[in-house]
Design a protein around this motif. Structure first.
Motif, PDB file in Angstrom:
ATOM      1  N   SER A 140       6.381 -58.816 -21.551  1.00  0.00           N
ATOM      2  CA  SER A 140       7.615 -58.890 -21.213  1.00  0.00           C
ATOM      3  C   SER A 140       8.425 -58.750 -21.954  1.00  0.00           C
ATOM      4  CB  SER A 140       8.226 -59.722 -20.140  1.00  0.00           C
ATOM      5  OG  SER A 140       7.761 -61.608 -20.461  1.00  0.00           O
ATOM      6  N   ALA A 141       8.260 -58.871 -22.789  1.00  0.00           N
ATOM      7  CA  ALA A 141       9.464 -58.774 -23.977  1.00  0.00           C
ATOM      8  C   ALA A 141       9.701 -57.204 -24.601  1.00  0.00           C
ATOM      9  CB  ALA A 141       9.100 -59.248 -25.082  1.00  0.00           C
ATOM     10  N   PRO A 142      10.428 -56.548 -24.468  1.00  0.00           N
ATOM     11  CA  PRO A 142      11.270 -55.138 -24.506  1.00  0.00           C
ATOM     12  C   PRO A 142      10.060 -54.637 -25.898  1.00  0.00           C
ATOM     13  CG  PRO A 142      12.802 -56.027 -23.896  1.00  0.00           C
ATOM     14  CD  PRO A 142      12.051 -57.329 -24.362  1.00  0.00           C
ATOM     15  N   ALA A 143      10.475 -54.751 -27.091  1.00  0.00           N
ATOM     16  CA  ALA A 143       9.599 -54.330 -28.065  1.00  0.00           C
ATOM     17  C   ALA A 143       7.827 -54.481 -28.011  1.00  0.00           C
ATOM     18  CB  ALA A 143       9.844 -54.940 -28.944  1.00  0.00           C
ATOM     19  N   ALA A 149       6.627 -51.638 -25.135  1.00  0.00           N
ATOM     20  CA  ALA A 149       6.686 -50.423 -25.844  1.00  0.00           C
ATOM     21  C   ALA A 149       5.561 -50.130 -26.246  1.00  0.00           C
ATOM     22  CB  ALA A 149       8.592 -49.692 -26.568  1.00  0.00           C
ATOM     23  N   HIS A 150       5.692 -51.551 -27.698  1.00  0.00           N
ATOM     24  CA  HIS A 150       4.208 -51.202 -28.852  1.00  0.00           C
ATOM     25  C   HIS A 150       3.380 -51.070 -27.639  1.00  0.00           C
ATOM     26  CE1 HIS A 150       1.090 -52.262 -31.559  1.00  0.00           C
ATOM     27  NE2 HIS A 150       0.833 -53.140 -30.242  1.00  0.00           N
ATOM     28  N   GLU A 151       2.479 -51.566 -26.222  1.00  0.00           N
ATOM     29  CA  GLU A 151       1.666 -51.880 -26.090  1.00  0.00           C
ATOM     30  C   GLU A 151       1.466 -50.850 -25.040  1.00  0.00           C
ATOM     31  OE1 GLU A 151      -0.510 -54.600 -23.961  1.00  0.00           O
ATOM     32  OE2 GLU A 151      -0.204 -55.827 -25.309  1.00  0.00           O
ATOM     33  N   LEU A 152       3.092 -50.463 -24.276  1.00  0.00           N
ATOM     34  CA  LEU A 152       2.698 -48.840 -23.520  1.00  0.00           C
ATOM     35  C   LEU A 152       2.389 -47.915 -24.582  1.00  0.00           C
ATOM     36  CD1 LEU A 152       6.233 -49.274 -21.288  1.00  0.00           C
ATOM     37  CD2 LEU A 152       3.667 -49.553 -20.443  1.00  0.00           C
TER      38      LEU A 152
END
Length: 212
Positions: free
Chosen positions: A81-84, A87-90
């Motif tokens: 859920s954390a934005p950073a 983004a890394h997983e996406l």
């Protein structure tokens, strides 16, 4: 819910694995978009795999859209859920899905066009894109972007780990001569660890399997 499509499709398989990990019951109809075109068309006129038939009859297409819906149903996500971290997983998922797409393009070019009509520059271009996607994943895994293979567990399996393993298995199943496994040791280890998990063994990359 009913999931339609063959498990040798990485998109069908990632949805089936995710639904199982999210504890969402579903029926699976193992229908080929080629051999079962007419049967598939009766369920979805677009004949696109995967297709997810929701309980109210709504048809969903595109694996990522299905997973977005499934996670709302389940009330939990296979993504952070954390934005950073998200983004890394996406980013990793994007690389894995690109590898799936480029693998499929090469398979279709080889399998659906007569040999004399194969377009070598196109195949070379797509192969370069496929290699670049896996090079990006290999570098990321080598730098600890995903849990170490030895520490991979079903309970801790996230969408990036799942989709990366599904993509690698698909490419090695379809085009092992195009992507040399010896050049990607981190991906080999990661996929092997994932494929050894019970959920992966229950949902193999096999177009002869129909899940109940």
């Amino acid at each position: 819910m009913k999931l339609i499509g063959m498990l040798d499709s990485p998109y069908v398989r990632r949805v089936a694995l995710s639904l199982r990990l999210l504890d969402l019951p579903f029926e699976h109809a193992s229908i080929s978009v080629f051999r079962g075109f007419d049967r598939f068309r009766q369920l979805n006129p677009v004949v696109k795999a995967p297709t997810l038939v929701c309980d109210d009859g709504t048809l969903l297409m595109d694996s990522s859209l299905m997973l977005q819906y499934a996670e709302v149903l389940a009330g939990r996500s296979l993504l952070p859920s954390a934005p950073a971290a998200l983004a890394h997983e996406l980013h990793l998922i994007g690389l894995a899905l690109a590898a799936c797409e480029k693998t499929a393009q090469i398979v279709y070019e080889r399998g659906l066009r007569p040999a004399e009509k194969h377009h070598a520059p196109w195949i070379e271009r797509v192969t370069g894109q496929l290699q670049a996607a896996y090079a990006g994943l290999e570098t990321a895994l080598s730098h600890g972007a995903l849990p170490p293979a030895a520490a991979l567990t079903e309970a801790g399996l996230g969408q990036a780990s799942l989709t990366t393993a599904v993509a690698w298995t698909f490419t090695q199943f379809m085009l092992p001569e195009v992507v040399d496994a010896s050049a990607f040791p981190a991906l080999v280890s990661h996929a092997a660890a994932a494929e050894a998990l019970p959920v992966f063994r229950a949902i193999p990359c096999d177009d002869a399997v129909e899940l109940r």
